[in-house]
Design a protein around this motif. Structure first.
Motif, PDB file in Angstrom:
ATOM      1  N   GLY A   2       0.795  -1.225   0.000  1.00 48.76           N
ATOM      2  CA  GLY A   2       0.000   0.000   0.000  1.00 48.76           C
ATOM      3  C   GLY A   2       0.815   1.257   0.000  1.00 48.76           C
ATOM      4  O   GLY A   2       0.292   2.343  -0.298  1.00 48.76           O
ATOM      5  N   GLU A   3       2.100   1.147   0.342  1.00 42.82           N
ATOM      6  CA  GLU A   3       2.857   2.373   0.556  1.00 42.82           C
ATOM      7  C   GLU A   3       4.351   2.077   0.492  1.00 42.82           C
ATOM      8  O   GLU A   3       4.814   1.083   1.052  1.00 42.82           O
ATOM      9  CB  GLU A   3       2.504   2.865   1.966  1.00 42.82           C
ATOM     10  N   VAL A   4       5.081   2.935  -0.188  1.00 39.79           N
ATOM     11  CA  VAL A   4       6.546   2.928  -0.131  1.00 39.79           C
ATOM     12  C   VAL A   4       6.988   4.320   0.287  1.00 39.79           C
ATOM     13  O   VAL A   4       6.566   5.311  -0.316  1.00 39.79           O
ATOM     14  CB  VAL A   4       7.168   2.544  -1.493  1.00 39.79           C
ATOM     15  N   ALA A   5       7.792   4.395   1.316  1.00 43.16           N
ATOM     16  CA  ALA A   5       8.329   5.674   1.802  1.00 43.16           C
ATOM     17  C   ALA A   5       9.791   5.753   1.384  1.00 43.16           C
ATOM     18  O   ALA A   5      10.615   4.946   1.825  1.00 43.16           O
ATOM     19  CB  ALA A   5       8.191   5.772   3.318  1.00 43.16           C
ATOM     20  N   LEU A   6      10.073   6.724   0.527  1.00 47.30           N
ATOM     21  CA  LEU A   6      11.359   6.785  -0.154  1.00 47.30           C
ATOM     22  C   LEU A   6      12.103   8.059   0.232  1.00 47.30           C
ATOM     23  O   LEU A   6      11.494   9.121   0.395  1.00 47.30           O
ATOM     24  CB  LEU A   6      11.077   6.793  -1.669  1.00 47.30           C
ATOM     25  N   ARG A   7      13.419   7.956   0.355  1.00 46.58           N
ATOM     26  CA  ARG A   7      14.238   9.139   0.620  1.00 46.58           C
ATOM     27  C   ARG A   7      14.759   9.703  -0.701  1.00 46.58           C
ATOM     28  O   ARG A   7      15.196   8.934  -1.575  1.00 46.58           O
ATOM     29  CB  ARG A   7      15.426   8.787   1.519  1.00 46.58           C
ATOM     30  N   VAL A   8      14.706  11.031  -0.823  1.00 47.06           N
ATOM     31  CA  VAL A   8      15.221  11.685  -2.035  1.00 47.06           C
ATOM     32  C   VAL A   8      16.158  12.812  -1.640  1.00 47.06           C
ATOM     33  O   VAL A   8      16.025  13.417  -0.577  1.00 47.06           O
ATOM     34  CB  VAL A   8      14.078  12.212  -2.938  1.00 47.06           C
ATOM     35  N   LEU A   9      17.116  13.094  -2.519  1.00 46.02           N
ATOM     36  CA  LEU A   9      18.160  14.074  -2.199  1.00 46.02           C
ATOM     37  C   LEU A   9      17.732  15.495  -2.537  1.00 46.02           C
ATOM     38  O   LEU A   9      18.160  16.444  -1.882  1.00 46.02           O
ATOM     39  CB  LEU A   9      19.433  13.729  -2.978  1.00 46.02           C
ATOM     40  N   ASP A  10      16.919  15.655  -3.559  1.00 42.87           N
ATOM     41  CA  ASP A  10      16.521  16.977  -4.044  1.00 42.87           C
ATOM     42  C   ASP A  10      15.021  16.906  -4.338  1.00 42.87           C
ATOM     43  O   ASP A  10      14.607  16.312  -5.333  1.00 42.87           O
ATOM     44  CB  ASP A  10      17.324  17.299  -5.323  1.00 42.87           C
ATOM     45  N   MET A  11      14.223  17.485  -3.445  1.00 42.63           N
ATOM     46  CA  MET A  11      12.768  17.318  -3.564  1.00 42.63           C
ATOM     47  C   MET A  11      12.230  17.926  -4.857  1.00 42.63           C
ATOM     48  O   MET A  11      11.342  17.341  -5.488  1.00 42.63           O
ATOM     49  CB  MET A  11      12.070  17.924  -2.347  1.00 42.63           C
ATOM     50  N   ASP A  12      12.748  19.079  -5.261  1.00 47.00           N
ATOM     51  CA  ASP A  12      12.219  19.687  -6.496  1.00 47.00           C
ATOM     52  C   ASP A  12      12.465  18.778  -7.700  1.00 47.00           C
ATOM     53  O   ASP A  12      11.579  18.581  -8.538  1.00 47.00           O
ATOM     54  CB  ASP A  12      12.872  21.059  -6.737  1.00 47.00           C
ATOM     55  N   ALA A  13      13.676  18.229  -7.769  1.00 52.48           N
ATOM     56  CA  ALA A  13      13.981  17.317  -8.879  1.00 52.48           C
ATOM     57  C   ALA A  13      13.127  16.055  -8.790  1.00 52.48           C
ATOM     58  O   ALA A  13      12.636  15.536  -9.804  1.00 52.48           O
ATOM     59  CB  ALA A  13      15.467  16.955  -8.861  1.00 52.48           C
ATOM     60  N   HIS A  57      -7.667   4.333  -4.780  1.00 48.32           N
ATOM     61  CA  HIS A  57      -8.687   5.028  -3.984  1.00 48.32           C
ATOM     62  C   HIS A  57      -8.123   5.505  -2.654  1.00 48.32           C
ATOM     63  O   HIS A  57      -8.636   6.458  -2.081  1.00 48.32           O
ATOM     64  CB  HIS A  57      -9.898   4.123  -3.772  1.00 48.32           C
ATOM     65  N   ASP A  58      -7.103   4.841  -2.142  1.00 50.96           N
ATOM     66  CA  ASP A  58      -6.530   5.245  -0.855  1.00 50.96           C
ATOM     67  C   ASP A  58      -5.793   6.582  -0.984  1.00 50.96           C
ATOM     68  O   ASP A  58      -5.377   6.987  -2.064  1.00 50.96           O
ATOM     69  CB  ASP A  58      -5.579   4.169  -0.332  1.00 50.96           C
ATOM     70  N   HIS A  59      -5.621   7.210   0.169  1.00 53.34           N
ATOM     71  CA  HIS A  59      -5.133   8.595   0.248  1.00 53.34           C
ATOM     72  C   HIS A  59      -3.808   8.818  -0.482  1.00 53.34           C
ATOM     73  O   HIS A  59      -3.631   9.814  -1.173  1.00 53.34           O
ATOM     74  CB  HIS A  59      -4.989   8.961   1.731  1.00 53.34           C
ATOM     75  N   HIS A  60      -2.867   7.908  -0.332  1.00 55.08           N
ATOM     76  CA  HIS A  60      -1.560   8.035  -0.987  1.00 55.08           C
ATOM     77  C   HIS A  60      -0.883   6.676  -1.012  1.00 55.08           C
ATOM     78  O   HIS A  60      -1.269   5.767  -0.253  1.00 55.08           O
ATOM     79  CB  HIS A  60      -0.662   9.064  -0.267  1.00 55.08           C
ATOM     80  N   SER A  61       0.129   6.526  -1.855  1.00 57.04           N
ATOM     81  CA  SER A  61       0.867   5.254  -1.906  1.00 57.04           C
ATOM     82  C   SER A  61       2.378   5.451  -1.929  1.00 57.04           C
ATOM     83  O   SER A  61       3.113   4.494  -1.666  1.00 57.04           O
ATOM     84  CB  SER A  61       0.448   4.432  -3.139  1.00 57.04           C
ATOM     85  N   VAL A  62       2.832   6.638  -2.263  1.00 54.64           N
ATOM     86  CA  VAL A  62       4.275   6.907  -2.284  1.00 54.64           C
ATOM     87  C   VAL A  62       4.532   8.149  -1.436  1.00 54.64           C
ATOM     88  O   VAL A  62       3.847   9.162  -1.590  1.00 54.64           O
ATOM     89  CB  VAL A  62       4.780   7.134  -3.731  1.00 54.64           C
ATOM     90  N   ILE A  63       5.498   8.041  -0.525  1.00 55.66           N
ATOM     91  CA  ILE A  63       5.909   9.188   0.288  1.00 55.66           C
ATOM     92  C   ILE A  63       7.355   9.498  -0.057  1.00 55.66           C
ATOM     93  O   ILE A  63       8.209   8.599  -0.048  1.00 55.66           O
ATOM     94  CB  ILE A  63       5.797   8.871   1.793  1.00 55.66           C
ATOM     95  N   LEU A  64       7.626  10.740  -0.385  1.00 57.97           N
ATOM     96  CA  LEU A  64       9.001  11.187  -0.618  1.00 57.97           C
ATOM     97  C   LEU A  64       9.439  11.998   0.586  1.00 57.97           C
ATOM     98  O   LEU A  64       8.717  12.885   1.050  1.00 57.97           O
ATOM     99  CB  LEU A  64       9.079  12.049  -1.881  1.00 57.97           C
ATOM    100  N   ARG A  65      10.629  11.685   1.100  1.00 53.75           N
ATOM    101  CA  ARG A  65      11.181  12.439   2.235  1.00 53.75           C
ATOM    102  C   ARG A  65      12.532  13.000   1.849  1.00 53.75           C
ATOM    103  O   ARG A  65      13.389  12.258   1.350  1.00 53.75           O
ATOM    104  CB  ARG A  65      11.327  11.526   3.458  1.00 53.75           C
ATOM    105  N   SER A  66      12.732  14.296   2.067  1.00 52.00           N
ATOM    106  CA  SER A  66      14.047  14.904   1.816  1.00 52.00           C
ATOM    107  C   SER A  66      15.054  14.337   2.801  1.00 52.00           C
ATOM    108  O   SER A  66      14.810  14.327   4.010  1.00 52.00           O
ATOM    109  CB  SER A  66      13.978  16.419   2.005  1.00 52.00           C
ATOM    110  N   ALA A  67      16.196  13.897   2.280  1.00 51.64           N
ATOM    111  CA  ALA A  67      17.204  13.273   3.153  1.00 51.64           C
ATOM    112  C   ALA A  67      18.574  13.407   2.495  1.00 51.64           C
ATOM    113  O   ALA A  67      18.695  13.804   1.331  1.00 51.64           O
ATOM    114  CB  ALA A  67      16.864  11.804   3.388  1.00 51.64           C
TER     115      ALA A  67
END
Ligand SMILES: [Fe+2]
Length: 306
Positions: A10-21, A50-60
């Protein structure tokens, strides 16, 4: 409802280096929809979820996966699986409702490969942009590749045999396919909780908690080819494909987000009911297993992880 227990990734929470990119990649090119968020965390979904979200991006400061979460059919499943996880030897913690955005209560544990996994049974639903009565086939305004849903994730870590045993024995997943080394041990295991060919894949690897890819479902091989052209048009680096896996028979492309996290678009695999016999690939056939027509794969495919 015949499906019980764990229903899907249902969900993957991923770290990204540059949120705008990352937002340019995931929204404008991949075609996910932004639900909410700020510069620290952004919540995205595929259009047909239908669920609220499935991918979360976190600046890291480093790329990779914070956790993956599976949705269960019933709240009581969480108690049953928590007991099973404890009996298996995992430490289980509980997250109260709303501790994760738009989510009911969760249980959380670290599987033997070092990955954090969460289970939940309730998440707010915000619809797929279509009415529930007489819906059109797709909503207006889709951008980019526009996958309908998050499909599966694929991870690397040590003690993958124990992790696979946890998914099968405690969470009731089935093994659909495995890649076997000459000594008979399993290098890669494809595990399904519903009728998908796999909902998570696990590969034996010496470093814990590594992320190989998250995959998005497209309805047809034609859409895979269109995705390849869109990736080319936007100069997105491709790791592998477009091709067809021997494993799962899926049509596929692997490509990189700007932080170096691998994405996949995936289509045309078979249904894997729990009574379907598991398939085994010999390691010597890994070329066909990964990319059947080419019978080889990119050097980066098995080695670059986040
Ligand atoms: Fe995949």
């Amino acid at each position: 409802m015949a499906i019980s227990g764990v229903m899907r990734l249902g969900e993957v929470a991923l770290r990204v280096l540059d949120m705008d990119a990352a937002l340019h990649h995931y929204i404008d090119i991949v075609g996910l929809q932004k639900v909410t968020g700020d510069t620290g965390h952004v919540y995205l979904k595929c259009w047909d979820e239908h669920d609220h979200h499935s991918v979360i991006l976190r600046s890291a400061d480093s790329a990779g996966m914070d956790y993956c979460a599976f949705k269960c059919r019933a709240d009581a499943d969480l108690d049953r699986f928590a007991e099973g996880a404890k009996a298996f030897g995992l430490e289980v913690s509980e997250l109260a409702a709303e501790e994760r955005l738009a989510s009911g209560r969760r249980i959380r544990f670290q599987v033997p490969t070092g990955h954090w996994v969460e289970l939940y049974a309730h998440k707010e639903q915000n619809g797929n942009g279509l009415p529930l009565r007489n819906p059109d086939p797709f909503p207006d305004g889709l951008k980019g590749i526009a996958p309908g849903r998050l499909e599966h994730c694929f991870v690397y870590g040590p003690d993958s045999a124990a992790a696979a045993r946890f998914f099968t024995d405690v969470l009731d997943f089935s093994v659909s396919e495995r890649l076997e080394l000459p000594d008979g041990s399993t290098k890669a295991c494809f595990l399904a909780c519903n009728t998908a060919m796999h909902d998570i894949g696990i590969v034996e690897h010496n470093e814990p908690g590594k992320f190989h890819h998250m995959s998005f479902w497209l309805d047809s091989p034609e859409e895979i080819y269109r995705a390849a052209l869109l990736l080319g048009k936007n100069d997105v680096p491709i790791d592998e494909g477009p091709t067809q896996h021997g494993i799962g028979r899926a049509k596929t492309i692997y490509f990189w987000d700007p932080s170096g996290n691998r994405n996949e678009v995936f289509s045309g695999s078979y249904l894997s009911y729990p009574d379907r016999p598991a398939l085994t690939w010999d390691a010597a056939q890994i070329g066909k297993a990964i990319s059947y027509p080419q019978r080889r794969m990119a050097e980066t495919f098995m080695t670059v992880l986040t």
